[in-house]
Design a protein around this motif. Structure first.
Motif, mmCIF file in Angstrom:
data_model
loop_
_atom_site.group_PDB
_atom_site.id
_atom_site.type_symbol
_atom_site.label_atom_id
_atom_site.label_comp_id
_atom_site.label_asym_id
_atom_site.label_seq_id
_atom_site.Cartn_x
_atom_site.Cartn_y
_atom_site.Cartn_z
ATOM 1 N N ARG A 111 -4.203 3.613 -6.879
ATOM 2 C CA ARG A 111 -3.875 3.937 -8.263
ATOM 3 C C ARG A 111 -4.310 5.356 -8.605
ATOM 4 N NH1 ARG A 111 -2.677 0.023 -11.970
ATOM 5 N NH2 ARG A 111 -4.030 0.919 -13.565
ATOM 6 N N ALA B 240 -1.644 7.525 -7.301
ATOM 7 C CA ALA B 240 -0.464 7.451 -8.165
ATOM 8 C C ALA B 240 -0.688 8.162 -9.484
ATOM 9 C CB ALA B 240 -0.121 5.982 -8.439
ATOM 10 N N GLY B 241 -1.947 8.132 -9.952
ATOM 11 C CA GLY B 241 -2.251 8.797 -11.215
ATOM 12 C C GLY B 241 -2.575 7.847 -12.346
ATOM 13 N N PHE B 242 -2.665 6.548 -12.062
ATOM 14 C CA PHE B 242 -2.950 5.608 -13.138
ATOM 15 C C PHE B 242 -4.432 5.536 -13.462
ATOM 16 C CE2 PHE B 242 1.277 4.761 -12.888
ATOM 17 C CZ PHE B 242 1.677 4.093 -11.748
ATOM 18 N N PRO C 142 0.630 10.944 -14.088
ATOM 19 C CA PRO C 142 1.473 10.321 -13.062
ATOM 20 C C PRO C 142 2.936 10.725 -13.124
ATOM 21 C CG PRO C 142 0.703 8.713 -14.671
ATOM 22 C CD PRO C 142 -0.051 9.951 -14.911
ATOM 23 N N HIS C 143 3.438 11.009 -14.328
ATOM 24 C CA HIS C 143 4.866 11.289 -14.380
ATOM 25 C C HIS C 143 5.201 12.668 -13.846
ATOM 26 C CE1 HIS C 143 3.370 12.586 -18.374
ATOM 27 N NE2 HIS C 143 4.291 13.518 -18.310
ATOM 28 N N VAL D 188 5.130 11.471 -6.450
ATOM 29 C CA VAL D 188 4.633 10.307 -5.736
ATOM 30 C C VAL D 188 5.173 9.104 -6.472
ATOM 31 C CG1 VAL D 188 2.553 8.966 -5.327
ATOM 32 C CG2 VAL D 188 2.527 11.396 -4.913
ATOM 33 N N ASN D 189 5.688 8.119 -5.786
ATOM 34 C CA ASN D 189 6.202 6.938 -6.477
ATOM 35 C C ASN D 189 5.596 5.665 -5.917
ATOM 36 O OD1 ASN D 189 9.016 8.862 -6.646
ATOM 37 N ND2 ASN D 189 8.151 7.951 -8.487
ATOM 38 N N THR D 190 5.640 4.624 -6.739
ATOM 39 C CA THR D 190 4.919 3.396 -6.416
ATOM 40 C C THR D 190 5.829 2.180 -6.416
ATOM 41 O OG1 THR D 190 3.036 4.331 -7.605
ATOM 42 C CG2 THR D 190 2.909 2.003 -7.072
ATOM 43 N N PHE E 166 5.158 -1.664 -7.055
ATOM 44 C CA PHE E 166 4.073 -2.473 -7.580
ATOM 45 C C PHE E 166 4.045 -3.857 -6.956
ATOM 46 C CE2 PHE E 166 2.575 0.116 -11.108
ATOM 47 C CZ PHE E 166 3.606 1.032 -11.214
ATOM 48 N N SER F 241 3.889 -6.678 -8.403
ATOM 49 C CA SER F 241 4.824 -7.600 -9.052
ATOM 50 C C SER F 241 6.153 -6.917 -9.326
ATOM 51 C CB SER F 241 4.210 -8.077 -10.366
ATOM 52 O OG SER F 241 4.070 -6.964 -11.219
ATOM 53 N N ALA G 174 7.471 -4.956 -11.149
ATOM 54 C CA ALA G 174 7.605 -4.313 -12.462
ATOM 55 C C ALA G 174 9.017 -3.805 -12.720
ATOM 56 C CB ALA G 174 6.592 -3.173 -12.617
ATOM 57 N N GLY H 297 14.462 6.721 -13.177
ATOM 58 C CA GLY H 297 13.735 7.972 -13.021
ATOM 59 C C GLY H 297 14.628 9.183 -12.902
ATOM 60 N N ALA I 25 12.139 3.491 -6.414
ATOM 61 C CA ALA I 25 11.149 4.523 -6.106
ATOM 62 C C ALA I 25 11.728 5.580 -5.167
ATOM 63 C CB ALA I 25 9.919 3.878 -5.481
#
Lengths: 375, 306, 285
Positions: free
Chosen positions: A48, A51-53, A73-74, A78-80, A82, A84, A86, A100, A148
Motif C-alpha cells: 500500500r 501504491a500510495g495509500f 497515488p493518482h 503504478v496500478n493495483t 485489489f 476484492s 474493487a 483511468g 489496471a
C-alpha cells in the motif's frame, strides 16, 4: 525497460505499532516479485505504501530512481489489483476498464481500442456490457487486471488477488498470471500469504515477518538455502532438529544429534554450540533398520500418512525429535506400521546448520550464547 | 490519501450552520434569560456574561420554590408524562415483543403498520380524535353505548357525559399515549430484535418456562432498549403544548410547555419564557446526554472499520 | 382461556394485542380521511360520498378556499427549499464527518446529533429568540421557517448517508485514486453515484419531515401568509370547520406517504438493503 522499484529503509508505524521496520528491497524491472509472509508481517502495508495509500513514516520509495513516497497515488505510474477487485459496481466492464483512461490524453476511439485490446489480453472479449455483479470471481479478477494494465503502468501491484478463489481456479490463474507477466514484461509486485503460490509464480521472493525482511532472492535459493529458522519453517516444510555443533571439519560442520555424529555441508558450517539442523522431508532417505553408514540415525515410525502421489512418515528419533520424511508412492512393498524401527539417512549436502542468532522466531530454544553469524 | 483538511473542509458548511442556528440560538436563550425587559415588554438580551442579570431567573426560581404555578404545572406535567409513559410501555412492549419475535410472513406488514404513524402528521392524528370525541362523534357514541363513559365518570376520570374534550386530564394523557407510543415501539422493537434467539432457547433448554425465560433473559437484555425508548419519548413530551391545546384547551390541564408557549410565542413575557425554557432544558439535559451516549456507542461499533 | 395460552409458542394474547393496537392506531386517522369525502358539512355524521370538499364546493372546498390553498402552497414551497438546502449540506457533512481524521470529530458528531434529541419546543423558543434578537434583519417568516427546518433535518441526512458510506467502504475510492482520479474525480464519479440511493432516500425523508413539521414552523411564522397546513390544523381543529379541513389534511397525508414510498423504492432498487433497515435506523434514533 522501466519498472524498477527500490525500497530504502522504509518504515511505517501506526501509533506505537511498527508495521514495517526499516526494510530494504530491490525489485528489478520486468520481474515477477512476490512478498510472502504470515498475516501481520507487513507485506500488505508495504504494498500500500508503494501504491500510495499509506504514507511512510520514513524512508524512500524509488520508482526508476525517483522517490515517490510523498506523491499521491493518482499521480504515480503504478496500478493495483485489489484483493476484492474493487470493480465499480455502477459501471459496466468496458467503463470499468476505461475508467483511468479519462485522465490520460486519449480520444474516444483510442480509448475504445485500448479497452478492446486489454479485454482480449485477459480473454474477456464480448463482456463489455456486463455489470460486475454478473461476473464470476475469476472474471472479475481479469477485469481488475485489464483495468489496471490498460494504463500501461511500469509496476503492477497485486494484493492477494487469488485469495477469494477456489483451489482449482487458483492454480489455473497462477499459471495465467505468470504467463501474462512474461508476455507484457511489466514488473509485477505480488503479495500473498501462501508460500507455495509464491514459490510457483515468482522470479524473486522476499519472505517477511514482523515488519522485517527475513530473506530475499530467487525462490529456489531461498527455499534451499534458508538463512533463518523462520524462512526454513515458512517455506515448504522442514525438519528442525536440535543439535550440538562441533565446528568446521573439512568441507562441512560436524554436529551431534543425540549420540550420533553427522556431517552437515550447508549453512553455518563453522558454528559451535547449540544449533538446529535442518533438512527437507523430501531429502530424508528412509532405510531399513540398522543400515550401516555415515549420517544415519535410528528411529521408530510414529505415524504413516498416505497422501495420494506420495507418502509421509513421521519418525521419532531417540532424542525425542520427530522427523518428517516424504517419498513418492512407487508401490514399494515396505510397510510402515506404527512402531516399525528403521534408519533415517540425512545426506550431508542436504543437511543445513542454522545458528540460533540468525533466527526470526526460534520455536523452542532461547539462545544462550552469541554464535558467530556465518554462512 | 487525502490531507486531513480535505474532509474537515467538506464538513465545515454543515458545522457552521449548526453552530450558527443551533448553538448560537441556545446562547440567545441564555442571554435573554439573563437579560432584561424594556418598556415595551420585549426582551433585552445581555450578550456579555459579565453583564448578566439574574433578576428574572431568581423570580422564576422563587415561584418554584414557593410552590406557585410554575411548580404546580411542572408537577402536573411530570405526572402526565409518567402515567403516559407507563401506559405506553404497558401496550408498547408486548406489541414490540410480538413484532420482533414473530417470524411469520406478516412480519414486513406488521413493521410497516407500526412505522406508519411516524409519518402521519401529529396534528392530523389529534384532529382524528377531536372528530371522534366531539359530543356527536363516533367515539363518544361508542363509549356511551358500551357504558365506558359511565365507568369513567364513576372513577372520577371524566367530569361530564360527552365532555371528553373539555379539560379532562384523562383525555390529555390518552392523547399523549396515542401520539407518542409509535416513538417508543420502534426502539423497543430494534432492541428486542437484536436479542439472540439462542439465549432464549438456552434458557428454555435449561428448564425454564416461557415466562421465566422471558423474565430472566429477554427482559434484562431489552432493558437498555427500554431505557433508551423511554428517554426518547419523554423529551418531546415534556415540551408538548399542542396536545393539551387540541384535546383539552383548558388551563386546568396545562403543561409546562403551555406556559412556555404563552410566555414566548404568544408574547406575554419572553424573558420569563426564556428562563423557563432554560430550566426545562437543564432538567432534560441529563436525559439528552444519556441518550446521546447510547447512540454514540451503537454508532461507533458500526463504523469501526473506518 | 386455555386457547390463549399456547405452550409451544407465544401466548395468543400477543397477536391479539398487536392487532388491537394497530387498529386503534390507524382507524381514527382512517375515519378522519373518510370524512374528507363526506357529502355533508358534518365531520361526525356520515352523509354519503363526495369529492366536494376537495374541489367541488365553490365556497368551501380546499381548491376554492384561498386560506387553504395558500397554506398548501406555502407548505410545499418550504418543503422544497428545505430539501434543496438540507441534502447538500447533510451529504457534505456526512462525508466530512465519516472521514474526519484527528481530533474534533467527536464534538462535531455530538453537535450533529443534538438536534435529534432536543425537544422541538426548546428549539422553537431558541430559534425565535435568535431571529428576533440577532438575525432581526431576516426576522421571523419564510426565511426563518426554512432555516429552522433545515437545522433539525440535517441530522437525518447525515445519519442515513453515513450508514451507506460505512457499508460502501473505502476501497472504491482507493481504486479510483490508483487509476489516476484526483479528489473531485473520485467524489463525482465514484462516491456520489454509489451514495445516490441514500441521498435520494434522505431527500424524500426530509421532504416528509418538512411537510409534517409543526412547532419550529409555527414559532418562526411571520404573518398569515406563512401559514402551513400543520399550523392551520392546529388553529382550526377545535373550531367548527367543515370536512374541508379533513380534505386538506388528507392531501398532505397522501403527499407524505407517496414521497416516502418512492424513497423506499429507490433505496431498495439501487441498494437492496431494504427500508426496514432504515426504519430500524430511525427507530434507533
Amino acid at each position: 525497460m522501466e519498472g524498477e522499484v527500490k525500497l530504502e529503509t522504509l518504515t511505517k508505524s501506526f501509533g506505537a505499532v511498527v508495521a514495517v521496520d526499516g526494510i530494504d528491497l530491490h525489485m528489478p524491472p520486468g520481474e515477477f516479485f512476490t512478498m510472502v509472509g504470515p498475516s501481520g508481517c507487513g507485506k500488505t502495508t508495504t504494498l500500500r505504501m508503494i501504491a500510495g495509500f499509506e504514507r511512510p513514516t520514513s524512508g524512500q520509495i524509488l520508482l526508476d530512481g525517483i522517490d515517490v513516497a510523498q506523491t499521491p497515488p493518482h499521480r504515480r505510474n503504478v496500478n493495483t489489483v485489489f484483493q476484492s477487485y474493487a470493480l465499480f459496481p455502477h459501471l459496466n466492464v468496458a467503463d470499468n476498464v476505461a475508467f483511468g483512461l479519462k485522465y490520460r490524453k486519449a480520444t474516444k476511439d483510442e480509448r475504445r481500442s485500448r479497452v478492446a485490446e486489454m479485454l482480449g489480453l485477459v480473454q474477456l472479449t464480448g463482456f463489455e456490457k456486463r455489470m460486475p455483479s454478473e461476473l464470476s470471481g475469476g472474471q472479475q479478477q481479469r477485469v481488475a487486471l485489464a483495468r489496471a494494465l490498460v494504463l500501461r503502468p511500469r509496476v503492477l501491484l497485486l494484493d492477494e488477488p487469488l485469495g477469494a478463489l477456489d483451489a482449482r481456479l487458483r492454480k489455473d490463474l497462477q499459471v495465467e498470471l505468470k504467463a501474462l507477466q512474461a508476455e507484457i514484461g511489466v514488473t509485477f509486485v505480488f503479495v500473498t500469504h501462501d508460500q507455495e503460490e509464491a514459490l510457483t509464480m515468482s522470479d524473486r521472493i522476499a519472505v517477511m515477518n514482523g515488519g522485517h525482511v527475513e530473506q530475499a532472492g530467487p525462490p529456489q535459493a531461498v527455499y534451499e538455502e534458508p538463512q533463518t529458522f523462520f524462512v526454513a519453517d515458512f517455506l515448504g516444510v522442514s525438519n528442525l532438529i536440535g543439535a550440538q555443533a562441533r565446528g568446521k571439519d573439512g568441507n562441512g560442520c560436524r554436529i551431534q544429534i543425540g549420540e550420533r555424529s553427522l556431517m552437515a555441508q550447508q549453512g553455518a558450517i563453522d558454528a559451535q554450540g547449540t544449533v538446529k539442523a535442518m533438512i527437507r522431508p523430501e531429502r530424508v532417505r528412509v532405510e531399513p533398520q540398522n543400515t550401516p553408514g555415515d549420517n544415519r540415525l535410528p528411529g521408530m515410525v510414529e505415524h504413516a500418512v498416505f497422501l495420494g502421489s506420495f507418502r509421509e512418515l513421521r519418525v521419532r528419533l531417540p532424542g525425542g525429535d520427530v522427523v518428517k520424511a516424504v517419498f513418492p508412492n512407487d508401490g514399494s512393498p515396505l510397510t510402515f506400521d506404527e512402531g516399525t524401527p528403521l534408519t533415517l539417512h540425512f545426506p550431508p549436502e542436504a543437511l543445513r546448520v542454522l545458528a540460533p542468532s540468525t533466527d526470526g522466531a526460534a520455536p523452542d530454544d532461547v539462545p544462550e550464547e552469541e554464535s558467530p553469524n556465518g554462512h | 490519501m487525502e490531507s486531513r483538511w480535505t474532509w474537515r473542509t467538506l464538513a465545515a458548511p454543515g458545522v457552521a450552520w449548526l453552530t450558527l442556528f443551533f448553538l448560537v440560538a441556545f446562547y440567545a436563550v441564555v442571554c435573554v434569560a439573563f437579560g432584561n425587559t424594556n418598556t415595551l415588554n420585549q426582551p433585552v438580551p445581555f450578550w456579555n456574561p459579565l453583564d448578566w442579570n439574574v433578576g428574572y431567573v431568581l423570580q422564576v426560581l422563587e415561584n418554584i420554590w414557593n410552590g406557585e404555578e410554575y411548580l404546580t404545572v411542572f408537577l402536573r406535567t411530570f405526572a402526565f408524562v409518567l402515567i403516559s409513559i407507563a401506559l405506553c410501555l404497558l401496550v408498547g412492549y408486548p406489541v414490540a415483543y410480538y413484532a420482533a419475535r414473530h417470524t411469520g410472513k406478516w412480519r414486513g406488514l406488521i413493521l410497516l403498520l407500526l412505522v406508519l404513524p411516524f409519518w402521519i402528521n401529529y396534528l392530523m392524528r389529534m384532529l382524528a380524535w377531536i372528530n371522534l370525541l366531539s359530543p356527536d362523534g363516533w367515539g363518544t357514541k361508542v363509549l356511551h353505548y358500551t357504558s365506558i363513559d359511565q365507568l369513567f365518570i364513576h372513577l372520577g376520570l371524566l367530569s361530564t357525559e360527552g365532555g371528553w374534550l373539555e379539560g379532562q386530564p384523562m383525555t390529555v394523557i390518552l392523547a399523549l399515549v396515542y401520539g407518542y407510543i409509535p416513538f417508543l415501539i420502534l426502539p423497543l422493537y430494534a432492541a428486542l430484535d437484536r436479542i439472540d434467539q439462542r439465549h432464549i432457547e438456552a434458557a428454555r433448554d435449561l428448564g425454564g418456562s416461557p415466562f421465566s425465560a422471558f423474565r430472566r433473559v429477554t427482559l434484562p437484555l431489552s432493558m437498555p432498549g427500554i431505557l433508551a425508548g423511554v428517554v426518547l419519548i419523554s423529551l418531546p413530551m415534556f415540551g408538548d403544548y399542542y396536545t393539551n391545546d387540541l384535546v383539552s384547551a383548558s388551563t386546568s390541564t396545562s403543561m409546562t410547555g403551555n406556559q412556555i408557549d404563552l410566555l414566548t410565542r404568544q408574547g406575554a413575557q419572553k424573558t420569563e419564557g426564556a428562563v423557563l425554557t432554560l430550566l426545562l432544558a437543564l432538567v432534560l439535559l441529563v436525559f439528552m446526554l444519556y441518550y446521546l451516549r447510547q447512540t454514540r456507542r451503537a454508532g461507533d461499533s458500526a463504523s469501526r472499520d473506518e | 382461556m386455555s386457547w390463549l395460552r399456547n405452550p409451544w409458542g407465544q401466548p395468543r394474547f400477543l397477536p391479539l394485542l398487536t392487532g388491537a393496537y394497530i387498529l386503534w392506531s390507524i382507524i381514527p386517522v382512517a375515519i378522519a380521511v373518510l370524512f374528507a369525502f363526506n357529502d355533508g358539512r358534518s365531520r361526525t355524521t356520515w352523509q354519503g360520498f363526495s369529492m366536494r370538499w376537495f374541489t367541488g364546493d365553490p365556497t368551501g372546498s380546499v381548491a376554492h378556499n384561498p386560506e387553504y390553498t395558500a397554506a398548501l402552497e406555502h407548505t410545499l414551497i418550504l418543503a422544497l427549499i428545505c430539501v434543496v438546502i438540507t441534502v447538500p449540506l447533510g451529504v457534505a457533512l456526512a462525508l466530512g464527518l465519516q472521514r474526519w481524521r484527528g481530533r474534533g470529530s467527536g464534538s462535531v458528531n455530538t453537535l450533529m446529533l443534538l438536534p435529534l434529541v432536543t425537544p422541538e419546543l426548546v428549539m422553537g423558543v431558541a430559534l425565535l429568540l435568535l431571529f428576533l434578537n440577532i438575525f432581526n434583519g431576516w426576522g421571523i417568516g419564510t426565511t426563518a421557517q426554512a432555516i429552522g427546518q433545515v437545522t433539525f433535518a440535517i441530522s437525518y441526512v447525515v445519519v442515513i448517508v453515513r450508514g451507506r458510506l460505512v457499508s460502501i467502504g473505502r476501497e472504491y475510492e482507493e481504486a479510483a485514486a490508483d487509476l489516476g482520479a484526483p479528489l473531485h474525480g473520485r467524489l463525482l464519479r465514484v462516491v456520489l453515484p454509489l451514495l445516490a440511493p441514500a441521498i435520494l432516500a434522505s431527500a424524500g425523508i426530509v421532504f416528509a419531515l418538512s411537510i409534517d413539521d409543526f412547532v419550529v414552523t409555527q414559532y418562526l411564522a411571520g404573518g398569515s401568509d406563512t401559514n402551513t397546513v400543520s399550523m392551520l390544523l392546529y388553529a382550526t381543529a377545535r373550531g367548527a370547520p367543515t370536512p374541508a379541513l379533513n380534505a386538506l389534511a388528507t392531501i398532505t397525508l397522501v403527499l407524505t406517504l407517496v414521497t416516502l414510498a418512492l424513497a423506499y423504492l429507490v433505496y431498495r432498487k439501487f441498494a437492496g438493503a431494504g427500508g426496514a433497515a432504515e426504519a430500524a435506523t430511525l427507530g434507533e434514533m
